[in-house]
Every structure is written in structure tokens, then in C-alpha cells.
Scaffold this active site. Structure first.
Site, mmCIF file in Angstrom:
data_model
loop_
_atom_site.group_PDB
_atom_site.id
_atom_site.type_symbol
_atom_site.label_atom_id
_atom_site.label_comp_id
_atom_site.label_asym_id
_atom_site.label_seq_id
_atom_site.Cartn_x
_atom_site.Cartn_y
_atom_site.Cartn_z
ATOM 1 N N GLY A 189 0.826 -1.209 0.000
ATOM 2 C CA GLY A 189 0.000 0.000 0.000
ATOM 3 C C GLY A 189 0.853 1.248 0.000
ATOM 4 C CG ASN A 190 -0.307 4.649 -1.564
ATOM 5 O OD1 ASN A 190 -1.031 5.422 -0.971
ATOM 6 N ND2 ASN A 190 -0.677 4.039 -2.698
ATOM 7 N NE ARG A 191 5.097 6.520 4.932
ATOM 8 C CZ ARG A 191 5.179 5.845 6.072
ATOM 9 N NH1 ARG A 191 4.161 5.831 6.909
ATOM 10 N NH2 ARG A 191 6.277 5.181 6.344
ATOM 11 C CB SER A 192 -2.680 8.138 -0.407
ATOM 12 O OG SER A 192 -3.767 8.984 -0.638
ATOM 13 C CB ALA A 212 -1.413 7.551 -3.815
#
Ligand code: CTP
Length: 413
Positions: free
Chosen positions: A206-209, A273
Site C-alpha cells: 500500500g501507500n501512505r495516502s 495514489a
């Protein structure tokens, strides 16, 4: 401020309860005048409880107070929502059969109609003429929102969201000519949050968005009168009220949702993102530690570039470039190959979108923060526009730039 809130007999009357709340929470004294027909949708008890004022729709109640004269005279603002075809006709021809129409004839201050009806009724020559008559006399008639109506039909005719009517009402009271919602009748698709690419049933990349920027954009677009569709990947904040939400998880799901949504969108904003890569294989069962102590290797494959595909799709349709505005986001840092703007400019050309909103990452962290600072680049080559502040303020600036571009390219019919 004293506000008279006239409620017409349409299914959208229930949404007016939220509008009433917005007015009272802002400290205004609201008298609700429902039409007889509207009380079939929302009863007078609801209006009395929410407004804290007595509610009547008859000129024969409290005759000694001469309400039909007093209410109109005293009102600093009269708002009619939903303004049905019937109410617009009655107002345009000066009828005075009930307390609301009497009040409209006695009003001294600004009057705002927020129409809601089936598309055919809104587009009928009779309604068009009534709207023109009312506007010609100085009343403000909002453009209805576009989207799903009560039945299976969809098109212009939806009541604008309560926040949008509230914003228009305040602009009208301030004497602003631009009270008309800049995105009324427009459909905007906004992707938000971060995609999650599964490895197995319990793990993902995943990502930090946080989704805050996308949600703030959805709020600003909704308040500007647009019909908003939020393609929500993983978000840390809840989606706002008054927008259609399509939940997605992976980049491939987002791609499918975005391409489908683009078909009827005037604007597509890719603020999500999106993971550039996903695991080549997704295990059906949880990946276990191995007995031989060898480390698992994850092979990644490229995800499609959704923004690029949206632009290609738009350009390949009969209507081609110009009928849809596509907005990308970019998080950039400068490096030895060029500064932030040089990288962003190259990305804008590569992706072919109309506007690129550029976050300078590194100097201030964007992910999860409430404040941000962006530069908006346009492919048309106009000067880069800077905006900074809270994500709400920046979103309002982005949405008003979008409204400007849209109305310049394809003026509202
Ligand atoms: N985007 C997209 N599909 C992807 C990746 C990104 O639609 N698979 C969109 C994002 O939503 C954003 C824009 O493309 O609007 C810019 O994304 P970014 O990842 O910064 O651009 P890249 O082309 O991946 O460039 P970089 O090499 O800088 O990562």
C-alpha cells in the site's frame, strides 16, 4: 438574519432539513413555510422542531399577525427548495393561493429558488419561460444538479446539495453576482486515497495516502454544485455526504471504475495514489514461513497508467479533446535532472492531461497532513498558478480553476 425557507412538494424536501440545519447552525432565524403538497413528504413537526419556530402554510393561521405580509416584509432572504415546476409557475405568474406564494409577492430582500424536478419538466418550454421571467425580475434561480432522479431517469433536475444551496444563498446576500454555482449541471469524478495491492488474503502493498486531498476536492466540487462521484481507494477519512461513492481497492479496480465513470463525466480528477506495481501473483492462501528458511521473493508487474488511459480514451472519442477536462496530480522532488517544475512539466506532457496539480514533496510532507502547497500547471501553457493553505482552501482553488477552464472551453448549455 431572518430567513424564510419555502419548501415545495417534491421528494427532495427531505434534503431541505439539512439546509435548514446549516442556516440555524450559522445563527440565522429561519421560518419554514411548507406548501400543502410538501407536507406529504416532510411533516410540519419536523420543520418546527428543527427551526424552533411555529410552522404554517395557511394565510388563515394567526390572522391577527397578518403573516402573509409580515414574513415577506421582514425576511432578509427567501429560499425556496425544492422549487417544483408548479411553484416556479405560480411565482412567475404572481399567484397567491397560499402562505408561501403570498410571502414571495411580499418579499423585499433577495429570493433564491433551488429547482428540483424531472429533466423533461425542467427543460419544458413552459418551465424555461417561467425561469426566465423570474430571473428577469431579479430572482436568483439556481441551475439544478445533474444525476440520478427519483425514478430510473437521470439528467439535470436534481436538487443541488444543501451545502451548495447554502453557499449560493450566502453569496446572494453578500450581493455577489457569481452566486450561481460554477459547477452546476456538471459531473465530476474524483479518485482518492491509496490503492492496496494484495499479496495474499491478509497482506497487501500500500501507500501512505490518507485520502484527505481527494475528499476535500469532493467537498469543494459538491459545494460548487457539481454532481460528484468519488472513487474511493483506501482512505483514512470518511467520504463526505452528498457524493456518490464507489469503493475500490486495487489499481485494476480503480482503472475499471475510472474508465466507466469517465463516460459521463465533464471532469475526471486523478488524485488517488495509484500503485505503479502490483505483485505478479496473489496467493489464495496465507504465505507461510518456509521450513528451509529461504526468503520468499515477490515479483512485481506494472499497473496500467490510468491517467494516461483516460486521456487516450477521451481523445479517441468522437467529441475528442475539449469536451472533458482531465486533471492529474504529481508528487515531485527536484534532482540532478531538473527542479520540481521541470519534472512536473515533463510529466504533464507525458500524461497529456489538461491540468497537473503538483505537490512539492520533501520540503513539506504531503501525506496525511492538513495543509499543503501546490502549483497548478496547464497544458494550454498558461502561467503556473500557486495555491497553499489547508487542503480545504487548496481544493477550493483547484475547483475554481477547473470551473474556469470548463466554462471557458464548453460554456454551460
Ligand atoms: N496515476 C495513474 N495510474 C498509475 C499511476 C499514477 O493514473 N498507475 C496517476 C495519479 O493518480 C496521478 C498521476 O498519475 O494523478 C501522477 O502519478 P505519478 O505516480 O506521480 O506519476 P508517474 O507517471 O508514476 O511518474 P513517476 O515516475 O514520477 O512515478
Amino acid at each position: 438574519m431572518r430567513i424564510v425557507l419555502g419548501v415545495g412538494g417534491g421528494i427532495a424536501a427531505y434534503k431541505v432539513a439539512s439546509l435548514l440545519r446549516l442556516f440555524t447552525e450559522a445563527g440565522h432565524n429561519v421560518t419554514v413555510i411548507p406548501t400543502e403538497a410538501s407536507t406529504r413528504f416532510v411533516g410540519t413537526a419536523t420543520w418546527e422542531a428543527l427551526s424552533g419556530n411555529p410552522v404554517s402554510n395557511s394565510v388563515f393561521d394567526d390572522v391577527h399577525q397578518v403573516n402573509h405580509v409580515r414574513l415577506g416584509h421582514e425576511a432578509d432572504l427567501v429560499v425556496v427548495a425544492p422549487a417544483t415546476a408548479d411553484l416556479l409557475a405560480k411565482a412567475a405568474t404572481g399567484q397567491a393561493g397560499d402562505l408561501l406564494t403570498n410571502t414571495l409577492l411580499m418579499a423585499h430582500g433577495p429570493v433564491l429558488f433551488a429547482p428540483a424536478m424531472h429533466t423533461e419538466m425542467w427543460q419544458h418550454a413552459a418551465t424555461r419561460a417561467n425561469v426566465e421571467t423570474l430571473r428577469g425580475r431579479g430572482a436568483a434561480v439556481l441551475e439544478p444538479a445533474t444525476g440520478r432522479l427519483t425514478g430510473a431517469d437521470s439528467g439535470p433536475g436534481r436538487l443541488p446539495e444543501p451545502e451548495a444551496i447554502f453557499a449560493a444563498a450566502m453569496a446572494l446576500v453578500e450581493g455577489r453576482q457569481d452566486f450561481q454555482l460554477p459547477l452546476a449541471g456538471r459531473t465530476i469524478t474524483i479518485s482518492a486515497g491509496g490503492t492496496r495491492e494484495p499479496l495474499d488474503p491478509v497482506r497487501f502493498l500500500g501507500n501512505r495516502s490518507s485520502g484527505k486531498q481527494g475528499v476535500a476536492l469532493a467537498v469543494a466540487a459538491r459545494n460548487a454544485g457539481a454532481n460528484v462521484r468519488l472513487l474511493a481507494a483506501h482512505m483514512e477519512v470518511p467520504p463526505p455526504a452528498g457524493v456518490e461513492v464507489v469503493q475500490v481497492e486495487t489499481a485494476l479496480q480503480l482503472r475499471e471504475a475510472a474508465l466507466a465513470a469517465a463516460a459521463d463525466s465533464d471532469v475526471v480528477i486523478m488524485s488517488a495514489a495509484v500503485a505503479d506495481f502490483r505483485p505478479a501473483e496473489v496467493s489464495d492462501t496465507k504465505i507461510k514461513k518456509r521450513d528451509d528458511r529461504t526468503d520468499p521473493v515477490i515479483t512485481l508487474v506494472r499497473n496500467p497508467d490510468i491517467l494516461l488511459e483516460l486521456v487516450e480514451l477521451r481523445n479517441s472519442t468522437v467529441r475528442g479533446e475539449g469536451h472533458q477536462l482531465i486533471v492529474g496530480f504529481a508528487a515531485e522532488t527536484g534532482d540532478s535532472d531538473g527542479d520540481v517544475l521541470a519534472h512536473a512539466e515533463a510529466k504533464l506532457q507525458r500524461k497529456g492531461c489538461d491540468l497537473l496539480v503538483v505537490n512539492h514533496v520533501g520540503t513539506d510532507k504531503v501525506f496525511g497532513q492538513d495543509t499543503t502547497s501546490v502549483v497548478i500547471l496547464a497544458r494550454s501553457g498558461s502561467e503556473p498558478q500557486e495555491a497553499s493553505g489547508t487542503k480545504t482552501e487548496v481544493s477550493a482553488a483547484i475547483i475554481s480553476r477547473i470551473a474556469f477552464e470548463l466554462n471557458a472551453v464548453s460554456p454551460r448549455a
